[in-house]
Design an enzyme around this catalytic site. Structure first.
Site: not given
Ligand code: GLN
Length: 547
Positions: A19, A146, A187, A380-382, A519, A521
């Site tokens: 950020l 690290d 500090t 996507c999956l949605g 996507h 977003e």
């Molecule tokens: N699993 C689903 C696919 O591979 C959707 C992937 C996702 O939502 N990014 O097509």
């Protein structure tokens, strides 16, 4: 030629280095400079693509198809500069490149060592495209001390020596813990962290110190003295109520001025902060609240859907409402009725995801949204869930499903309305893939064009019929069911330019029901909210006034 700013962290992790880097990038832009931000991560995974979202947060996908760290999302959201493949690298990638070169015989029989071979590989990476911008900001992941980070610290030390004097500066982010009992800001951990840095040859020019409250002058002077920085290069980073206040807060603290001073850029161009003043104003001055349910699988770690959370905030800013997003585990709906869980919300998102777990619950959420006329955004999956739901309940394909789940179960149980895509077109090239290819990087990844149907809701929302959006998936909705589903009201309103791959589905006879294979977003910014999120929140706001 670029000036380089290397950002390192000390004391503890999760201090907001990403950020701080992003906010500094935004402030340099506000002064008229061009910037690029890079992330160098010490872990050994070749890229975060195969890392669990539970552990590592979301995978951020770039236009050119790289699966990168979620910090690149911050960079884009603050600067608007689209990240590239060459803006994110891990030890895994560096070592894999070095070993590949060794196998090819590129090193002419030499003994391969961390110094110089690994460090050279890192230095080459840092320098990619250095002529394109005024400032290159490189964040080193992890914390100084690290073991894995050492080659990166050594590489940036060498890099600054290779460059002209004054072309590179180092900014170190630390924590000043507050001890309640004595009422003191300590500090010492910062002093130790700087000592650690200096022992590997790096001297910070700037200290950015996270603290709960303001840093008194006495502590600033002490830090300056013991850490060998100028007093005005000790920058306080206080906790903020919104990350989008960070550019203005850092500006007030003098971060950008201190950076320009360190580079001896004088006179410093005056900053134009209007963009960030507007963003802050929108974050803090809203009228009302909308409640959004996000029905997904990775609900324990908010970072797993970082970009969705941010894009929702942007949509809220565009509509001047507060967005209260709540995460609901989709599996609950497989045991319990979803109605009482979903009724309190003004809109529903089913986000992206992989694997079968929770999908029956997501299908229930899509059904609830469709039948109850609640705004629905499937990502996507949605989107795949929304299509399967429509196929099961609007047609007689009661066994509609996705090949993804059959592959996982090792047997065929569903009519695959969503199938595994094995070849497709990207630009002018054909891409092919086998079912058992490596898990890493074998998806349809990155930016692809889509064509939107004239007169569709999405064409209206985008204000155009040609878009490009970022993808990350293996499976696709099968167009052989297009006609049947369209007859039942689920319109395929966005398609790949060759007409083979459905990109968007929508229901006309519904206040707001849209599924997208990509996507959105990932491309939303606070100063430029994504049109789909802007309109989704508008619809949620409208719904909130009804209930
Ligand atoms: N699993 C689903 C696919 O591979 C959707 C992937 C996702 O939502 N990014 O097509």
């Amino acid at each position: 030629m670029a000036r380089f700013i290397f950002i390192t962290g000390g004391v503890v992790s999760s201090l907001g280095k990403g950020l701080a880097s992003a906010a500094l990038g935004a402030l340099l832009q506000a002064r008229g400079f061009s910037v690029r931000l890079r992330k160098l991560d010490p872990y050994l995974n070749v890229d975060p693509g195969t890392m669990s979202p539970f552990e590592h947060g979301e995978v951020f996908v770039t236009d050119d198809g790289a699966e990168t760290d979620l910090d690149l999302g911050h960079y884009e959201r603050f600067t608007g500069v689209a990240a590239r493949k060459t803006d994110s690298v891990s030890s895994g990638r560096i070592y894999s490149n070095v070993l590949e070169k060794e196998r090819r015989g590129d090193y002419l029989g030499k003994t391969i060592q961390v110094i110089p071979h690994v460090t050279n590989e890192i230095k080459d990476f840092i320098a990619i495209g250095e002529d394109e911008v005024d400032f290159m900001l490189c964040e080193i992941g992890g914390t100084v001390g690290d073991i894995e980070g050492l080659p990166f610290f050594e590489a940036i030390r060498q890099f600054s020596q290779d460059k002209a004097r004054g072309q590179c500066i180092f900014m170190h982010l630390t924590l000043l813990p507050y001890i309640k009992a004595s009422g003191e800001l300590k500090t010492k951990p910062t002093q130790h962290s700087v000592k650690e840095l200096r022992s590997i040859g790096l001297a910070p020019d700037l200290l950015v110190c996270r603290s709960e409250g303001p840093i008194p002058q006495k502590e600033r002077d002490k830090l300056a003295l013991f850490c060998n920085v100028r007093p005005d290069a000790v920058i306080a980073a206080q906790d903020l109520s919104s990350i989008y206040d960070a550019p203005l807060a850092y500006h007030r603290e003098g971060l950008d001025q201190a950076v320009l001073d360190a580079f001896e850029i004088s006179p410093a161009p005056r900053p134009n902060l209007e963009r960030w003043e507007d963003v802050s104003d929108r974050v803090h001055n809203s009228d009302g609240e909308v409640r959004i349910a996000i029905v997904g699988k990775y609900t324990q770690l908010e970072d797993a859907y970082k970009s969705i959370a941010e894009a929702l905030t942007h949509g809220g800013m565009a509509n001047r409402v507060k967005v209260k997003a709540e995460w609901i585990d989709a599996e609950i709906f497989e045991r319990e009725d979803c109605v009482p869980h979903l009724e309190p919300y003004h809109a529903i998102i089913v986000p992206g995801g992989f694997g079968e777990r929770g999908t029956e619950g997501k299908i229930k959420a899509a059904e609830f949204a469709r039948t109850r006329k609640v705004p629905y955004l499937g990502i996507c999956l949605g989107m795949q869930m929304a299509v399967i739901e429509a196929a099961r309940h609007l047609t007689d394909m009661t066994d509609a499903g996705s090949e993804e789940f059959d592959h996982e179960a090792g047997k065929k149980r569903f009519t695959p309305v969503v199938y595994h895509l094995k070849e497709w077109v990207q630009g002018n090239a054909k891409v092919e893939r086998a079912v058992d290819d490596d898990k890493g990087g074998t998806m349809r990844l990155g930016s692809y064009d889509a064509v939107l149907a004239e007169g569709s809701r999405v064409a209206e929302i985008y204000g155009t019929t040609k878009i490009d959006e970022r993808h990350r998936h293996r499976y696709e909705v099968d167009i052989q069911y297009k006609k049947l589903l369209e007859e039942k009201g689920l319109t395929f309103s966005g398609m790949s330019p060759d007409g083979r791959l459905p990109e968007i589905v929508e229901i006309k006879d519904h206040p707001w029901f849209i599924g997208v294979q990509f996507h959105p977003e990932l491309k939303s910014k606070p100063f430029e909210p994504h049109p789909l999120f802007r309109d989704f929140i508008r619809a949620a706001k409208e719904n909130s006034r009804l209930v």
